[in-house]
Design a protein around this motif. Structure first.
Motif, PDB file in Angstrom:
ATOM      1  N   ARG A 154      28.645 -22.026  94.433  1.00  0.00           N
ATOM      2  CA  ARG A 154      27.330 -22.323  93.863  1.00  0.00           C
ATOM      3  C   ARG A 154      27.089 -21.554  92.568  1.00  0.00           C
ATOM      4  O   ARG A 154      26.502 -22.082  91.632  1.00  0.00           O
ATOM      5  N   TYR A 155      27.526 -20.286  92.535  1.00  0.00           N
ATOM      6  CA  TYR A 155      27.120 -19.397  91.443  1.00  0.00           C
ATOM      7  C   TYR A 155      28.274 -18.864  90.594  1.00  0.00           C
ATOM      8  O   TYR A 155      28.032 -18.174  89.608  1.00  0.00           O
ATOM      9  N   GLY A 156      29.515 -19.107  90.968  1.00  0.00           N
ATOM     10  CA  GLY A 156      30.623 -18.521  90.241  1.00  0.00           C
ATOM     11  C   GLY A 156      30.851 -17.075  90.632  1.00  0.00           C
ATOM     12  O   GLY A 156      30.189 -16.534  91.513  1.00  0.00           O
ATOM     13  N   LEU A 157      31.786 -16.449  89.936  1.00  0.00           N
ATOM     14  CA  LEU A 157      32.189 -15.078  90.250  1.00  0.00           C
ATOM     15  C   LEU A 157      31.245 -14.061  89.627  1.00  0.00           C
ATOM     16  O   LEU A 157      30.398 -14.396  88.798  1.00  0.00           O
ATOM     17  N   THR A 158      31.418 -12.811  90.012  1.00  0.00           N
ATOM     18  CA  THR A 158      30.620 -11.705  89.474  1.00  0.00           C
ATOM     19  C   THR A 158      30.566 -11.740  87.947  1.00  0.00           C
ATOM     20  O   THR A 158      29.510 -11.472  87.350  1.00  0.00           O
ATOM     21  N   ARG A 159      31.685 -12.073  87.315  1.00  0.00           N
ATOM     22  CA  ARG A 159      31.763 -12.131  85.853  1.00  0.00           C
ATOM     23  C   ARG A 159      30.587 -12.861  85.215  1.00  0.00           C
ATOM     24  O   ARG A 159      30.130 -12.501  84.136  1.00  0.00           O
ATOM     25  N   GLN A 160      30.099 -13.893  85.883  1.00  0.00           N
ATOM     26  CA  GLN A 160      29.033 -14.707  85.287  1.00  0.00           C
ATOM     27  C   GLN A 160      27.660 -14.073  85.406  1.00  0.00           C
ATOM     28  O   GLN A 160      26.703 -14.582  84.845  1.00  0.00           O
ATOM     29  N   TRP A 161      27.543 -12.966  86.132  1.00  0.00           N
ATOM     30  CA  TRP A 161      26.232 -12.412  86.436  1.00  0.00           C
ATOM     31  C   TRP A 161      26.063 -10.997  85.902  1.00  0.00           C
ATOM     32  O   TRP A 161      25.267 -10.220  86.408  1.00  0.00           O
ATOM     33  N   VAL A 162      26.845 -10.678  84.867  1.00  0.00           N
ATOM     34  CA  VAL A 162      26.777  -9.359  84.231  1.00  0.00           C
ATOM     35  C   VAL A 162      26.383  -9.548  82.772  1.00  0.00           C
ATOM     36  O   VAL A 162      27.141 -10.141  82.005  1.00  0.00           O
TER      37      VAL A 162
END
Lengths: 461, 461
Positions: free
Chosen positions: A151-159
């Motif tokens: 749904r949201y992708g990996l951690t990389r996308q949320w930094v």
């Protein structure tokens, strides 16, 4: 630890107590005997800089350390290194509601960040079973995956912002809270997923997502892996928003039910199970869709959660598996990824190879199959000694990784490389890629003092 | 171009025709006089390797070249470089429906990829006004933004596999079609947004998103920037899914209406306008929400598109601005980003500074304000010569970038650095960051032959 180094760390909390050396020298793998030289507990970025400068001057290796929930040995210290624990740096600042962001220090616990943001209707959508212990810095250093990647992708996308300290004590304060910033190479990306080999992450500005308004959780029993994939195609086609699509086999379920002393919610055993979580669908839409799944023979049985308690119980069937495998036997773990389109052929080939070469081995498969990500757990047979099993498992890894390579898959989908997948890195990375990775390491840590021997061997081999 | 180099390129299409040198030596900026030495048109990755090896051997600089729609001079060749055009490499493979991906060569036109995927209900959600000319390789090399970033993020998030050729002819075939692959530093990220300074992108596997089932487009007239942001807060609070939140001023609208000979859809002028696009809301929900906007005084006027033709007409009010400014005067362009929470204070300070120091200048503001991204266009006053205007605009840039820095913003949100923002890079990147960027350049292109002078100056200054 030289006296000169310890003197240089005066004023910073440092422990050489044997219990601390054991605790902070290992991660969840418990394979190697931990043997760090000391554990430092800085309370600020300034203290992190001082530690790294002192270690640089003394030529002492540093192992950055978060919640130590890793499964690849990335945080293991076994050669007298200084372990730099971020656990005293766990401040979480107030949520920026307009920007939809929150600034945290690296040692903040993942679940604590979730709890901090939830009252505002927001979340940092990185979610996995170890979130109660794992720290944000470690999540970022390993580019953590988990149950919401589809749904949201990996951690990389949320930094958004990242504060990193290099081995020489230089602080990089990268990107602050901006969504858009095209001003040369994005240096954050170097450190996200580098497993502490290029710099120490000390703080981050996290991008937040709105909490879903409604989630519907269901588990379907299906005949085989082909049926798991047919159902996946059907969900994709439906236009419903998938929040999770998770898979496990009857063998996983059996060990979980036995360990947790639970009863199966299904009338009879089935080879495979799928947990489906749908976001923001309305009730009648979900009921109708589930009806068509059975009408079309896409599942043989199913349970639809009525409310959050039942939803949590269904999720526990999937999220408790890893713990139950370890509690009921000795699993040898792998975490591979395949293109979704290649999964069925891959699994058939894997099954054939294992049946022939390792008859009687119990293989427990589960994972985030919507991402092509399979956790392959091979259980030690009772009749085989631990040493023999680990040696055979190492051979089996080579066999499996050869299959993975042939199907353009990855030997580590989300656990990382650390110590225990390092010898297999060439199954995924070409000589040209390894050369570039080594060039980056030389550029940022020329003396090889940051988390040495992790991801890349120290000898250049 | 030495005879030896041209001989080494035997069999590869190369042009030294003056018209080609002019066309392929510039981008949309048209500031510098193009003066490349030759244009090469490889038809395969093998040919790209041969060109780069030959240029390496001859010590000739290479400018990678896509659709040349850039606004920062990243594709400009003015010193006898070899321009490596990807336009003969535009193959688009069949869509992988199960994986939700498509493999393309770097020269594929962005809009052609959209058209290829749409019949399958899928799209590559990178979208902007120049998509009819821009190429995928250039989109990736500049980490393109555009009108859908608020919904889908930047180009970086939609690239699964990446094929890159290094200056020595080494091919990196990175990551194939996997969503998850934690096997060391993610080398793709080095090349995404590096503006052709570290390698030449030759192919990519693109991640696709489902086409929205329904889009509702509306434009609101609002009193001022504070009202733009108040409305933004309200949309965020509503839980509706924003596909776009775009902003423009009356000055932009005036020039667009005059250039396109259109009539305003509003009863009277207003300082600011906002285009809102909502995804997958149902009709009554949208109508009710728009009603509350007016009831609560959050907008003074508004137009809600009834069907795709009206939606396209409303979008044209926003997407036609850049072209209309250039057609009706000489704009000096900037593309900045601020934290959304800092936008109002920043704009007030900018207005005060400009009014005092450059009275009478017409400033046309528009952009992707939901991302904190403002396109600041200063129009040349009739009474000022072009040379004086450009010199004054350069001074004004320094003034504005100082404000941007104070608010932790970026001097280039999506256009990149190229040639024309290079001298201002230190307003966004610290000396420590610049040192790391130079170390990366040395590691991957030690002789500085790839797109020299772009992003970083060649002298190390």
């Amino acid at each position: 630890m030289t006296p000169a180094l310890l003197a240089a760390l005066d004023g910073i909390e440092v422990s050489t107590a044997p219990a601390d050396l054991t605790t902070y020298g290992r991660d969840w793998t418990k394979v190697d005997v931990p043997a760090p030289g000391a554990i430092a507990f800085p309370r600020s970025t300034v203290e992190v800089c001082a530690i790294l400068r002192a270690c640089s001057a003394a030529g002492v290796a540093v192992v950055p350390s978060g919640g130590r929930t890793g499964l690849a040995g990335g945080a293991v210290a076994r050669h007298g290194e200084l372990v730099l624990s971020l656990e005293r740096m766990r401040r979480i600042e107030p949520v920026d509601l307009l920007g939809g962001t929150v600034r945290v220090q690296a040692g903040a616990i993942t679940a604590a960040v979730h709890a901090h943001c939830a009252p505002h209707g927001l979340t940092w959508p990185v979610d996995f079973a170890s979130k109660g212990s794992s720290q944000i810095g470690g999540n970022i250093a390993t580019n953590a995956g988990g149950v919401k990647v589809i749904r949201y992708g990996l951690t990389r996308q949320w930094v958004l912002g990242l504060e990193v300290v290099l081995i020489d004590g230089t602080v990089l304060d990268l990107d602050h809270a901006l969504e858009k910033d095209n001003t040369g190479v994005d240096l954050r990306q170097l450190f996200i997923g580098s497993e502490g080999t290029l710099g120490v992450i000390t703080a981050a500005t996290l991008k937040l997502a709105p909490l879903p308004r409604r989630l519907d959780v269901m588990v379907f029993a299906v005949a085989d892996l082909a049926a798991v994939l047919a159902l996946f195609r059907e969900v994709r086609r439906s236009g419903l928003t998938l929040a999770a699509y998770e898979f496990f086999t009857q063998r996983c379920l059996d060990r979980l039910l036995s360990h947790r002393k639970l009863r199966t919610p299904f009338d009879r055993p089935s080879d495979c199970y799928v947990l489906v979580e749908l976001e923001d669908a309305d009730g009648p839409e979900v009921e109708a869709w589930v009806g068509t799944i059975f009408e079309r023979g896409l599942a043989v049985d199913g349970v639809l959660a009525q409310g959050p308690t039942q939803a949590a119980a269904l999720w526990a069937l999937r999220e408790g598996i890893s713990e139950s495998l370890s509690a009921t036997g000795l699993p040898h773990k792998n975490d591979i990824a395949l293109p979704v389109a290649a999964l069925e052929a891959f699994c058939a080939e894997l099954d054939a190879v294992f049946s022939e070469r390792y008859p009687g081995w119990e293989i427990c498969l589960f994972g985030h199959i919507g991402d092509g990500n399979l956790h392959v757990n091979v259980m030690k047979p009772d009749a085989v000694s631990k040493a023999d099993f680990l040696a055979q498992a190492h051979d089996a890894d080579a066999t499996m990784f050869e299959l993975v390579r042939r199907h353009h898959g990855s030997i580590s989908a989300e656990h990382g490389i650390g110590l225990y997948k390092r010898d297999f890195l060439s199954y995924r990375r070409s000589p040209a890629e390894l050369a570039v990775m080594r060039a980056l390491k030389r550029a940022l840590d020329p003396r090889g003092l940051l988390n040495p021997g992790k991801v890349l061997s120290e000898t250049g081999g």
